[in-house]
Design a protein around this motif. Structure first.
Motif, mmCIF file in Angstrom:
data_model
loop_
_atom_site.group_PDB
_atom_site.id
_atom_site.type_symbol
_atom_site.label_atom_id
_atom_site.label_comp_id
_atom_site.label_asym_id
_atom_site.label_seq_id
_atom_site.Cartn_x
_atom_site.Cartn_y
_atom_site.Cartn_z
ATOM 1 N N LYS A 5 -30.120 -45.576 23.819
ATOM 2 C CA LYS A 5 -31.595 -45.441 23.199
ATOM 3 C C LYS A 5 -31.288 -45.175 21.650
ATOM 4 O O LYS A 5 -32.138 -45.440 20.871
ATOM 5 C CB LYS A 5 -32.479 -44.135 23.699
ATOM 6 C CG LYS A 5 -31.897 -42.761 23.909
ATOM 7 C CD LYS A 5 -31.226 -42.875 25.166
ATOM 8 C CE LYS A 5 -30.394 -41.744 25.391
ATOM 9 N NZ LYS A 5 -29.906 -41.103 26.733
ATOM 10 N N LEU B 112 -38.975 -35.809 27.732
ATOM 11 C CA LEU B 112 -38.015 -36.756 28.055
ATOM 12 C C LEU B 112 -36.552 -36.534 27.920
ATOM 13 O O LEU B 112 -35.611 -37.511 27.612
ATOM 14 C CB LEU B 112 -38.247 -37.731 26.844
ATOM 15 C CG LEU B 112 -39.822 -38.604 26.730
ATOM 16 C CD1 LEU B 112 -40.048 -39.112 25.373
ATOM 17 C CD2 LEU B 112 -39.766 -39.362 28.004
ATOM 18 N N ASN B 113 -36.339 -35.139 27.692
ATOM 19 C CA ASN B 113 -34.876 -34.946 27.761
ATOM 20 C C ASN B 113 -34.407 -34.117 28.713
ATOM 21 O O ASN B 113 -34.850 -32.896 28.788
ATOM 22 C CB ASN B 113 -34.280 -34.212 26.279
ATOM 23 C CG ASN B 113 -32.970 -34.050 26.086
ATOM 24 O OD1 ASN B 113 -32.256 -33.042 26.460
ATOM 25 N ND2 ASN B 113 -32.053 -34.931 25.856
ATOM 26 N N GLY B 114 -33.684 -34.644 29.696
ATOM 27 C CA GLY B 114 -33.248 -33.810 30.813
ATOM 28 C C GLY B 114 -32.545 -32.893 30.684
ATOM 29 O O GLY B 114 -32.571 -31.611 31.256
ATOM 30 N N THR B 115 -31.545 -32.729 29.733
ATOM 31 C CA THR B 115 -30.835 -31.730 29.167
ATOM 32 C C THR B 115 -31.228 -30.220 28.769
ATOM 33 O O THR B 115 -31.345 -29.365 29.319
ATOM 34 C CB THR B 115 -29.651 -31.971 27.968
ATOM 35 O OG1 THR B 115 -28.876 -33.073 28.668
ATOM 36 C CG2 THR B 115 -28.840 -30.840 27.855
ATOM 37 N N TYR C 193 -25.623 -34.916 32.235
ATOM 38 C CA TYR C 193 -26.737 -35.153 31.693
ATOM 39 C C TYR C 193 -26.745 -35.386 30.140
ATOM 40 O O TYR C 193 -27.396 -35.983 29.342
ATOM 41 C CB TYR C 193 -27.627 -33.756 32.001
ATOM 42 C CG TYR C 193 -27.815 -33.613 33.387
ATOM 43 C CD1 TYR C 193 -28.064 -34.687 34.412
ATOM 44 C CD2 TYR C 193 -27.934 -32.258 33.782
ATOM 45 C CE1 TYR C 193 -28.044 -34.288 35.755
ATOM 46 C CE2 TYR C 193 -28.167 -32.110 35.250
ATOM 47 C CZ TYR C 193 -28.188 -32.820 36.180
ATOM 48 O OH TYR C 193 -28.480 -32.808 37.446
ATOM 49 N N ALA C 194 -25.899 -34.634 29.650
ATOM 50 C CA ALA C 194 -25.692 -34.626 27.794
ATOM 51 C C ALA C 194 -25.084 -35.664 27.317
ATOM 52 O O ALA C 194 -24.495 -36.375 28.086
ATOM 53 C CB ALA C 194 -25.127 -33.206 27.647
ATOM 54 N N GLU C 195 -25.484 -35.985 26.138
ATOM 55 C CA GLU C 195 -25.127 -37.066 25.498
ATOM 56 C C GLU C 195 -23.732 -36.525 24.888
ATOM 57 O O GLU C 195 -23.237 -35.469 25.001
ATOM 58 C CB GLU C 195 -25.862 -37.206 24.057
ATOM 59 C CG GLU C 195 -27.332 -38.019 24.319
ATOM 60 C CD GLU C 195 -27.339 -38.930 25.200
ATOM 61 O OE1 GLU C 195 -26.499 -40.157 24.630
ATOM 62 O OE2 GLU C 195 -27.882 -39.150 26.029
ATOM 63 N N ASP D 267 -29.322 -33.726 22.294
ATOM 64 C CA ASP D 267 -30.053 -33.243 23.236
ATOM 65 C C ASP D 267 -30.996 -32.025 22.580
ATOM 66 O O ASP D 267 -32.365 -31.978 22.986
ATOM 67 C CB ASP D 267 -29.475 -32.931 24.286
ATOM 68 C CG ASP D 267 -28.679 -34.167 25.096
ATOM 69 O OD1 ASP D 267 -29.387 -35.105 25.601
ATOM 70 O OD2 ASP D 267 -27.445 -34.307 25.052
ATOM 71 N N ASP E 30 -32.611 -36.743 20.771
ATOM 72 C CA ASP E 30 -32.627 -37.773 21.791
ATOM 73 C C ASP E 30 -34.139 -38.117 22.272
ATOM 74 O O ASP E 30 -34.658 -38.987 22.689
ATOM 75 C CB ASP E 30 -31.924 -37.376 23.147
ATOM 76 C CG ASP E 30 -31.778 -38.237 24.304
ATOM 77 O OD1 ASP E 30 -31.284 -39.260 24.159
ATOM 78 O OD2 ASP E 30 -32.597 -37.642 25.136
ATOM 79 N N LYS F 180 -36.488 -41.441 22.193
ATOM 80 C CA LYS F 180 -37.354 -42.190 23.336
ATOM 81 C C LYS F 180 -38.758 -42.170 23.067
ATOM 82 O O LYS F 180 -39.162 -43.274 23.297
ATOM 83 C CB LYS F 180 -36.865 -41.340 24.675
ATOM 84 C CG LYS F 180 -35.354 -41.326 24.987
ATOM 85 C CD LYS F 180 -35.156 -40.302 26.004
ATOM 86 C CE LYS F 180 -33.699 -40.396 26.454
ATOM 87 N NZ LYS F 180 -33.265 -39.018 27.225
ATOM 88 N N GLY G 40 -34.647 -37.508 35.123
ATOM 89 C CA GLY G 40 -34.536 -37.963 33.663
ATOM 90 C C GLY G 40 -33.224 -38.309 33.281
ATOM 91 O O GLY G 40 -33.159 -38.979 32.007
ATOM 92 N N ALA G 41 -32.211 -37.728 33.913
ATOM 93 C CA ALA G 41 -31.021 -38.217 33.679
ATOM 94 C C ALA G 41 -30.016 -37.933 34.734
ATOM 95 O O ALA G 41 -30.384 -37.591 35.766
ATOM 96 C CB ALA G 41 -30.343 -36.905 32.634
HETATM 97 N N1 HSE Z 1 -28.968 -36.770 27.316
HETATM 98 C C1 HSE Z 1 -30.155 -37.336 27.882
HETATM 99 C C2 HSE Z 1 -31.009 -36.331 28.510
HETATM 100 C C3 HSE Z 1 -29.633 -38.443 29.113
HETATM 101 O O1 HSE Z 1 -30.406 -35.205 28.799
HETATM 102 O O2 HSE Z 1 -32.087 -36.796 29.020
HETATM 103 C C4 HSE Z 1 -30.835 -39.281 29.606
HETATM 104 O O3 HSE Z 1 -31.149 -40.160 28.442
#
Ligand code: HSE
Ligand code: NAP
Length: 439
Positions: free
Chosen positions: A108, A161-164, A191-193, A199, A204, A208, A303-304
């Motif tokens: 993204k 929209l951010n799982g982390t 999960y994290a970038e 995040d 992030d 999105k 979401g991740a």
């Molecule tokens: N780092 C992103 C999150 C992964 O935590 O949502 C999913 O796009």
């Protein structure tokens, strides 16, 4: 078992998402062949370190460090790109599209920065660029907005929209785990970038939301035009106060069409505890879309993470291999030329707010803060002050009190101006925070 062979698949990146894609391709080979009408064969994997064990069987394909292996193979027509960052992702995808390949990406950050030129390029070459996994992991929000809701004028998007970030907020509150410890666990779970700052500072989620906003409203928005705030300033005490007040704090990404203008923001937000949005926990995401015909529609789920994100990539693979993506990508390209809405300037966003200060526990403090708020025409809804463990036992050394104010509706601009004045008060101790309340 009798299906003819389909396009050869090449995979760039075999980490969290890529290894999940390999696993589904292998474990569900017959099912996918039946759904595509053609057998899918993984022919190449390109990574940084070919010697690394990825927990999946790569013996049937070539593993290398150079995309030239893909470019040299005319059988590999479909490329799954699951590597983060801007370069070499941009150059690689450009080369692959120019060589006549269809590309699927989960990146993204790349699509936020270079999506327009990549879509343009793919369209001009008659290729497709699919990105279901780039927004909300396993939740099929791209195809929902692009295909299923095509008969609607979208009015709003309200999303986690951010799982982390959601994982961190959930764990901090439920397990009383410290922020740094939960962030490290989110990294361990994939999960994290690569740079987790993206995040937790809201980047992030904003990338999105901006991608979804382009799709749903046909409007290009830049990061510097929106209010963006991450969860990195949220303390356990705010999560606990929110809970006591009947709220949860969620990193909310919102785009709303109001009087012809778009309000776009990504901010930790106080959401009433009984709402399904508040009950979205762990690394789950949530997206509510409101369309003029369908009304409000909500989707929630992982979401991740490895398999949910791979599920979204596989959906794109099947769409490409079955020919569906070629049609939906054309309709995506057509929606880009739609009406560009003006943005509501950040200062004009109007909400109720939660304000939390740590202040010296002494005369006039509440009066001084209330006076400044009143001077900016900000009306106070409720006030709560609590002594803290640092409350002094003698009157000559004032302790520290926690002051929480809920305001009535006001604008971001008025609040920023009031906050600038409050920041000059010498009664302030430690941190202070302001969060909007969701309607
Ligand atoms: N780092 C992103 C999150 C992964 O935590 O949502 C999913 O796009
Ligand atoms: P990851 O676990 O860090 O894996 C990245 C992979 O890319 C690794 O296999 C790495 O190779 C490879 N790689 C890195 N640089 C490369 C290069 N220059 N050339 C070839 N390969 C290279 O990342 P991930 O979590 O799978 O995420 C991949 C993408 O998906 C990112 O854009 C991310 O934002 C997106 N995404 C992730 C999730 C998620 O839940 N993780 C969800 C949705 C979207 P080595 O293994 O050899 O180092």
């Amino acid at each position: 078992m009798n299906q003819p062979s389909g396009p050869g698949i090449a995979l760039i990146g075999c980490g969290t998402v890529g290894s999940g894609v390999v696993q589904i391709l292998q474990e569900s080979a017959d099912l996918l062949a039946a759904r595509c009408g053609r057998r899918l064969t993984l022919r190449h994997v390109v990574v940084r370190d070919p010697s690394k064990d990825r927990g999946v069987d790569l013996s049937g394909c070539s593993v290398s460090t150079d995309i030239q292996a893909i470019l040299d193979d005319p059988e590999s027509q479909l490329v799954v790109h699951v590597v983060g960052g801007i370069e070499p992702a941009l150059s690689d995808i450009t080369r692959l599209l120019k060589s006549g390949r269809d590309v699927i990406t989960a990146n993204k950050a790349l699509l936020y920065e270079h999506g327009e030129e990549l879509f343009e390029l793919a369209g001009s070459l008659g290729r497709t660029l699919c990105f279901e996994a780039a927004v909300a992991g396993g939740i099929p929000i791209i195809s929902t907005v692009n295909s299923a809701l095509t008969g609607n004028r979208i009015r709003s998007l309200e999303a986690i929209l951010n799982g982390t970030s959601n994982f961190i907020l959930t764990r901090m509150l439920n397990e009383r785990q410290p922020y740094a410890e939960v962030l490290a666990e989110a990294q361990r779970l994939g999960y994290a970038e690569e740079d987790p700052a993206m995040d937790v500072d809201g980047t992030d989620a904003a990338q999105k939301l901006i991608l979804l906003t382009r799709l749903a409203f046909g409007t290009n928005v830049r990061m510097d035009q929106i209010v963006r705030q991450g969860i990195d300033q949220i303390e356990l005490l705010d999560l606990l106060v929110a809970q006591e007040l009947g709220y949860r704090i969620k990193l909310l990404a919102t785009t709303r069409l109001k009087d012809g203008r778009l309000e776009v923001s990504v901010q930790p937000t106080m959401v009433k505890a009984h709402r399904s949005l508040s009950m979205t926990s762990g690394a789950d995401n949530y997206v509510a879309v409101e369309g003029d015909a369908v009304g409000r529609l909500t989707l929630s789920g992982a979401g991740a993470g490895r398999m949910p994100t791979a599920s979204a990539v596989i959906a794109d693979i099947v769409d490409c291999a079955s020919g569906r993506a070629q049609l939906t990508f054309q309709s995506l390209l057509r929606t880009r030329g739609g009406q560009q809405h003006d943005l509501l300037p950040a200062e004009e966003l109007s909400r109720r707010y939660y304000l939390r200060f740590m202040v010296a526990d002494q005369p006039h403090v509440l009066a001084d803060i209330a006076h400044i708020l009143g001077g900016h025409n900000i009306s106070i809804g409720s006030v709560r002050q609590d002594e803290t463990a640092e409350t002094a036992e003698t009157a000559d050394t004032p302790g520290i009190a926690r002051l929480v104010i809920l305001t009535h509706r006001t604008t971001e601009g008025q609040l920023r101006a009031a906050d600038a004045e409050i920041s000059q008060l010498n009664c302030l101790r430690g941190t202070r925070i302001r969060l909007p309340l969701a309607d």
